[in-house]
Design an enzyme around this catalytic site. Structure first.
Site, PDB file in Angstrom:
ATOM      1  N   GLY A 191      26.665  69.038  60.746  1.00 51.34           N
ATOM      2  CA  GLY A 191      27.037  68.355  59.074  1.00 51.34           C
ATOM      3  C   GLY A 191      28.060  67.683  59.266  1.00 51.34           C
ATOM      4  O   GLY A 191      28.014  66.730  60.447  1.00 51.34           O
ATOM      5  N   LEU A 192      28.506  67.282  58.256  1.00 47.09           N
ATOM      6  CA  LEU A 192      29.461  66.274  58.050  1.00 47.09           C
ATOM      7  C   LEU A 192      30.678  66.411  59.328  1.00 47.09           C
ATOM      8  O   LEU A 192      30.668  65.294  59.399  1.00 47.09           O
ATOM      9  CB  LEU A 192      30.112  66.332  56.444  1.00 47.09           C
ATOM     10  CG  LEU A 192      29.338  65.950  55.416  1.00 47.09           C
ATOM     11  CD1 LEU A 192      30.500  65.904  54.234  1.00 47.09           C
ATOM     12  CD2 LEU A 192      28.881  64.242  55.687  1.00 47.09           C
ATOM     13  N   ALA A 193      31.544  67.831  59.836  1.00 52.77           N
ATOM     14  CA  ALA A 193      32.304  67.145  60.218  1.00 52.77           C
ATOM     15  C   ALA A 193      31.588  67.294  62.025  1.00 52.77           C
ATOM     16  O   ALA A 193      32.018  66.006  62.959  1.00 52.77           O
ATOM     17  CB  ALA A 193      32.805  68.575  60.781  1.00 52.77           C
ATOM     18  N   HIS A 250      33.407  80.425  43.748  1.00 55.72           N
ATOM     19  CA  HIS A 250      32.948  79.224  43.042  1.00 55.72           C
ATOM     20  C   HIS A 250      32.415  79.526  41.809  1.00 55.72           C
ATOM     21  O   HIS A 250      32.144  80.314  41.673  1.00 55.72           O
ATOM     22  CB  HIS A 250      32.573  78.347  43.443  1.00 55.72           C
ATOM     23  CG  HIS A 250      32.108  77.177  42.647  1.00 55.72           C
ATOM     24  ND1 HIS A 250      31.880  76.522  41.868  1.00 55.72           N
ATOM     25  CD2 HIS A 250      32.469  75.945  43.374  1.00 55.72           C
ATOM     26  CE1 HIS A 250      31.869  75.198  41.394  1.00 55.72           C
ATOM     27  NE2 HIS A 250      31.552  74.662  42.752  1.00 55.72           N
ATOM     28  N   SER A 282      27.458  72.314  40.093  1.00 53.38           N
ATOM     29  CA  SER A 282      28.612  71.194  40.404  1.00 53.38           C
ATOM     30  C   SER A 282      29.930  71.483  39.611  1.00 53.38           C
ATOM     31  O   SER A 282      29.211  71.407  38.052  1.00 53.38           O
ATOM     32  CB  SER A 282      28.008  70.035  40.426  1.00 53.38           C
ATOM     33  OG  SER A 282      29.552  69.533  40.564  1.00 53.38           O
ATOM     34  N   ARG A 300      39.523  76.297  41.087  1.00 52.14           N
ATOM     35  CA  ARG A 300      38.262  76.990  41.179  1.00 52.14           C
ATOM     36  C   ARG A 300      38.500  78.944  41.103  1.00 52.14           C
ATOM     37  O   ARG A 300      38.360  79.425  40.193  1.00 52.14           O
ATOM     38  CB  ARG A 300      37.948  77.178  42.544  1.00 52.14           C
ATOM     39  CG  ARG A 300      36.951  75.466  42.119  1.00 52.14           C
ATOM     40  CD  ARG A 300      36.172  75.261  43.473  1.00 52.14           C
ATOM     41  NE  ARG A 300      35.453  74.231  43.311  1.00 52.14           N
ATOM     42  CZ  ARG A 300      34.924  73.141  44.324  1.00 52.14           C
ATOM     43  NH1 ARG A 300      34.672  74.207  45.339  1.00 52.14           N
ATOM     44  NH2 ARG A 300      34.072  72.670  44.252  1.00 52.14           N
ATOM     45  N   HIS A 342      30.903  80.642  47.957  1.00 53.84           N
ATOM     46  CA  HIS A 342      30.765  79.204  47.693  1.00 53.84           C
ATOM     47  C   HIS A 342      31.381  79.060  49.344  1.00 53.84           C
ATOM     48  O   HIS A 342      30.884  78.378  49.707  1.00 53.84           O
ATOM     49  CB  HIS A 342      31.453  78.439  46.715  1.00 53.84           C
ATOM     50  CG  HIS A 342      31.337  77.375  47.127  1.00 53.84           C
ATOM     51  ND1 HIS A 342      29.425  76.892  47.310  1.00 53.84           N
ATOM     52  CD2 HIS A 342      31.893  76.411  46.638  1.00 53.84           C
ATOM     53  CE1 HIS A 342      29.684  75.297  46.773  1.00 53.84           C
ATOM     54  NE2 HIS A 342      30.875  74.686  46.894  1.00 53.84           N
ATOM     55  N   LEU A 354      33.929  67.716  51.823  1.00 49.65           N
ATOM     56  CA  LEU A 354      33.061  67.014  52.225  1.00 49.65           C
ATOM     57  C   LEU A 354      34.222  65.901  52.327  1.00 49.65           C
ATOM     58  O   LEU A 354      33.775  65.640  53.389  1.00 49.65           O
ATOM     59  CB  LEU A 354      32.771  65.793  51.115  1.00 49.65           C
ATOM     60  CG  LEU A 354      31.168  66.645  50.119  1.00 49.65           C
ATOM     61  CD1 LEU A 354      30.789  66.246  49.445  1.00 49.65           C
ATOM     62  CD2 LEU A 354      30.008  67.675  51.512  1.00 49.65           C
TER      63      LEU A 354
END
Lengths: 250, 655
Positions: B48-50, B272, B290, B337, B408, B448
């Site tokens: 993923g992103l990481a 969330h 979102s 949140r 979430h 992110l």
């Protein structure tokens, strides 16, 4: 609602497959198509059988994993959605539903409805990127990009790599997929230095993987869950012709 | 007041003022010269992103990388589903943002349960992330002048969120994925898709490899390396229903925990506030709407219980309770949140929830559509509105969305030091999988940011601090530790296949999830947690007696994959509840009903905060709870006391 499923079952990559029939009873119409399959699988398991294998993950239309051909149409007949976003309220009580994998020579079946789409990764590997080594970037606002160009790049970049375009095409062409990436990166100034190399390498890899050619059927555009336009294919053809001419002339 | 003695390993927080800690650390970190880098092999689990950004960047630097993911392609990692955006302290809007403010907002948003130095570094590198992504061709939203656009997210009073419509996670992930594919083509990364990590291999106390299962052939094999990086995401699916992808699981992190890595703050889970409500017991997952929608949508419920059955349009303005705007006038609908979720629960518990079962609140765009026009709203949120319509069959342009909180994100994760290394030398943990930078509550558009900060900028700089002391290639996959771990993995597969019961894996996962949601969800209390801790072992016992996993281990077998993950979720859920029971305070996403502000508190009577808000107990609990898997499986608590030098510990208020 009560339905009858006709499902492609195939034990493994080298097994012969066939269609089998399953009842899908007491399905809530709020359920998604994949949740309907979950219910059917739950019953198959408790009855001692082997459940139907299918790819899925995010179940919200963005990861691109789900890949079912439903009644002959990749992702089903509703427009602009993935299989996981299809809901049972779109079917009628008593319907018979045919469920098959995404079929293409370049997408071999691994089991039941699961196919191997790694050919797409190899196409991206061939040139579907901008070489920007981490840490070497200038300030993000140093190069303004006209909003229209950025928006168009986004439309192309929305591709989720599901492969419905290939499965819908009678030639199993991957031109929509390739053109979307070429368009996305080519619309930015930072994508220019590699533009010619990119288009040549990606198209050649696409051919090597066994995808067919485009003959302007527009089936790809019709099934694309992200509504990517086939106009990008025209851009791709122009870009490819220009780059290969320049390559030939040196 | 407890004695504040930390007994976790040294977190290696650099000395000096907070502004210069990271540059000082980089200056003092070890280096490995380019020729020697290629002698080192690095395993990255997760793409993923990481994981994707780390694998690509480490390969660019010259390390030999092996990257593993369970998906059929690294492009499908669940980072792809993040919608709203990514924060960066660029101050392009000239609205007073700075690195310090992003740092401060994040520490406060996390309810003062994160490590200051890590958060400051995160805020610092946030700006580099945007530069990097734009250079890769990430199509962020732009203004007509061609410059980047921003929007606001919860818990902030500036516009610092960069976005690509409602698909920011997808676009950032594709950027990292393309960088990864570039490195695969260059020969620096060997990619193993459809491959699941079954165990961590520790040799002489150091993480030196992993055992994996090829999910197509079923083959179990070992991979040795000079270090291991886990970037395997969060454990939200312990609750069964969550916004996570179906495949997200805790197996890699939990296996590492069983091999010695401390698991920190597992009870910090993020619920969330804006998800599509549950509609039936067939449901397989929940879908997020979102947080960016709260820029223009107004959240409300009827003031009177008698109005809950009426269509929204028939409830006049004066009879609506815009409860976030009422309770938190400075932040309004953009309250963080944890606070927005609890407020929704309060309204529903009060009998004023809307929709089936009364478990929903309205998110209404009528005002925004009236003010800006349908086209503007569609340009901002079109894909989200379409997603909502597809799932519910209702049109959010003409009637308000119905939303309800859902699991979430998980702030807890494996404990890491400033180098992102766990207490097991060589094992590094990035992104959501570490306990990281978000304290007890993560602010929107920060996941992110953290994933990419860890992968692009932090680990490339800190990894040499470990590797430079290692002789490259010192351990090979034929070492006895690998053989032993492989044998254990094979036995476990055989055991799962051999139970021979009649119940599906999903039925156990659902049962576990309902229990954990009920007793360890948005509100927790002593009795409920103790009840959960009694019931989880019962679920485990029946799982190992009654589960049916059809098929064999030598084929693509999705039930077997699920069974391994659910078995670990059952064990892990116990640790989650244990941590929630031990933390006798409320903070961020961890709300213990026994600890909340009442009308008797001066903070309430002075008007600083509201009755019912989370009440921290800093003297006793301002620490990271790092759990060790003790002998016999009994968890052992270690504490890392948090020092606050640059942010004053204060009761959080968003009024």
């Amino acid at each position: 609602m009560n339905l009858t499923l006709k499902v492609w079952r195939q034990g493994g990559p080298n097994h012969k497959g066939k269609i089998e029939t399953y009842p899908a009873e007491d399905i809530p119409e709020e359920a998604s198509f994949l949740e309907m399959l979950d219910i059917v699988n739950e019953r198959i398991i408790t009855d001692g059988g082997e459940p139907i294998a299918f790819d899925h993950d995010c179940r919200e239309g963005i990861c691109g994993a789900c890949s079912l051909t439903i009644n002959g149409v990749p992702h089903g007949r509703e427009s602009a959605i993935t299989t996981c976003q299809l809901h049972m309220r779109k079917f009628r009580d008593g319907d018979t539903i045919w469920v098959e994998p995404f079929r293409a020579r370049a997408f071999p079946v691994l089991r039941d409805l699961v196919v191997d789409r790694s050919a797409f990764d190899r196409i991206i590997e061939a040139g579907g990127y901008i070489s920007a080594r981490t840490g070497s970037a200038v300030d993000a606002n140093a190069t303004p990009v006209p909003k229209a160009d950025a928006d168009e790049a986004f439309e192309a970049a929305a591709c989720i790599g599901c492969g419905a375009c290939v499965a819908a095409c009678k030639n199993a062409s991957a031109m929509l997929f390739v053109s979307a990436k070429v368009k996305h990166l080519g619309n930015f100034p930072q994508g220019q230095p590699e533009a010619k190399r990119r288009v040549l390498a990606m198209v050649r890899q696409m051919d090597e993987e066994g995808f067919g050619n485009c003959t302007n059927q527009y089936e790809c555009e019709a099934v694309c869950p992200k509504e990517i336009t086939a106009e990008f294919i025209a851009d791709l053809n122009r870009g490819y012709a220009k780059a290969s001419l320049e390559e030939t002339l040196g | 007041m407890s004695e504040r003695v930390s007994d976790t390993p040294d977190a290696r927080i650099p000395e000096g003022p907070i502004e210069s800690k990271w540059s000082r650390h980089k200056r003092e970190s070890k280096l490995i010269n380019p020729t020697n880098r290629r002698k080192y092999e690095v395993i990255v689990v997760g793409s993923g992103l990481a994981g994707g950004s780390a694998a690509a960047t480490l390969s660019e630097l010259g390390y030999r990388v092996k990257c593993f993911c369970y998906q059929d392609s690294p492009r499908r990692a669940h980072s792809i589903a993040a919608q709203g955006g990514t924060n960066a302290a660029k101050n392009y809007q000239n609205d007073g943002d700075s690195v310090y403010r992003l740092f401060y907002d994040t520490v406060k948003g996390g309810d003062f349960r994160s490590r200051e130095a890590n958060v400051y570094r995160l805020a610092e590198v946030s700006a580099n992330i945007i530069d990097q992504c734009v250079a890769q061709g990430v199509p962020f939203a732009r203004e007509y002048g061609g410059l980047l656009d921003n929007r606001s997210f919860g818990g902030a009073q500036v516009k610092r969120t960069f976005y690509a419509r409602g698909q920011t996670g997808q676009q950032l992930l594709l950027g990292a994925y393309q960088a990864l594919q570039k490195e695969i083509a260059a020969g620096g990364v060997e990619m193993f898709p459809r491959t699941e990590m079954l165990d961590l291999v520790v040799v002489d106390g150091h993480a030196k490899g992993i055992v994996v299962r090829d999910m197509v052939s079923g083959e179990i094999s070992s991979h040795a390396a000079d270090c291991v990086i886990l970037a395997t995401g969060g454990y939200g699916n312990a609750f069964f229903l969550s916004t996570n992808a179906k495949g997200c699981n805790v197996m890699a992190a939990y296996r590492a925990h069983k091999r010695g890595a401390y698991f920190a703050n597992p009870c910090y889970t993020q619920i969330h506030p804006t998800c599509i409500p549950v509609s039936g017991d067939y449901q397989s997952k929940l879908t997020l709407m979102s947080e960016s929608l709260r820029n223009d949508g107004r959240i409300w419920v009827p003031k009177n219980k008698g109005d809950v059955g009426k269509p929204a349009a028939q409830i006049p303005e004066g009879d609506r309770d815009y409860y976030l705007e009422r309770k938190y006038p400075s932040f309004g609908n953009l309250a963080p949140r944890d606070i927005a979720s609890r407020s929704a629960k309060e309204a529903c518990d009060d009998g004023r929830g809307v929709g089936p079962g009364g478990l929903g609140v309205y998110l209404d765009f009528a005002d925004a559509i009236g003010r800006l026009g349908k086209d503007t709203i569609s340009a901002r949120y079109g894909n989200l509105f379409q997603m909502y319509e597809k799932i519910t069959g209702e049109d959010p342009y003409t009637q308000p969305m119905r939303i309800y909180p859902a699991v979430h994100y998980t702030m807890g994760g494996l404990w890491v030091d400033y180098n992102l290394m766990s207490n097991v030398p060589g094992l590094h943990v990035l992104g959501e999988a570490n306990f990281s930078d978000h304290g007890a509550n993560r602010l929107g558009a920060s996941a992110l940011m953290q994933g990419l900060a860890d992968g692009y900028f932090v680990i490339p700089a800190t990894l040499p601090n470990y590797l430079a002391d290692q002789k490259p290639g010192s351990v090979a996959a034929d070492a006895p530790e690998f053989k032993a771990a492989e044998d254990e993995a094979r036995e476990r597969v055989a055991k799962l296949l051999g139970v021979g019961g009649t119940r599906s894996v999903d039925s156990f996962h659902r049962e576990l999830g309902l229990l954990v949601w009920d007793k360890c969800g948005m509100a927790r209390n002593d009795a409920g947690l103790k009840e959960a801790l009694e019931k989880i072992p019962e679920i485990r016992e029946s799982f190992w007696k009654e589960v049916r996993v059809p098929g064999s281990g030598e084929q693509l077998n999705q039930e077997l994959e699920k069974a391994g993950r659910v078995a670990d979720f059952i064990d892990f859920a116990e640790l989650l509840c244990r941590d929630a029971l031990h933390r006798e305070e409320s903070c961020g996403g961890h709300f213990r009903e026994e600890y909340q502000f009442t009308e008797d508190d001066p903070e309430v009577s002075s008007g600083y905060t509201n009755e019912g808000e989370a009440k921290r107990r800093d003297d006793d609990y301002a620490y990271v709870a790092a759990w060790e898997h003790g002998a016999g499986g009994e968890p052992v608590l270690h504490k890392e006391w948090l020092e606050f030098e640059d942010v004053k510990l204060a009761t959080r208020s968003y009024k």
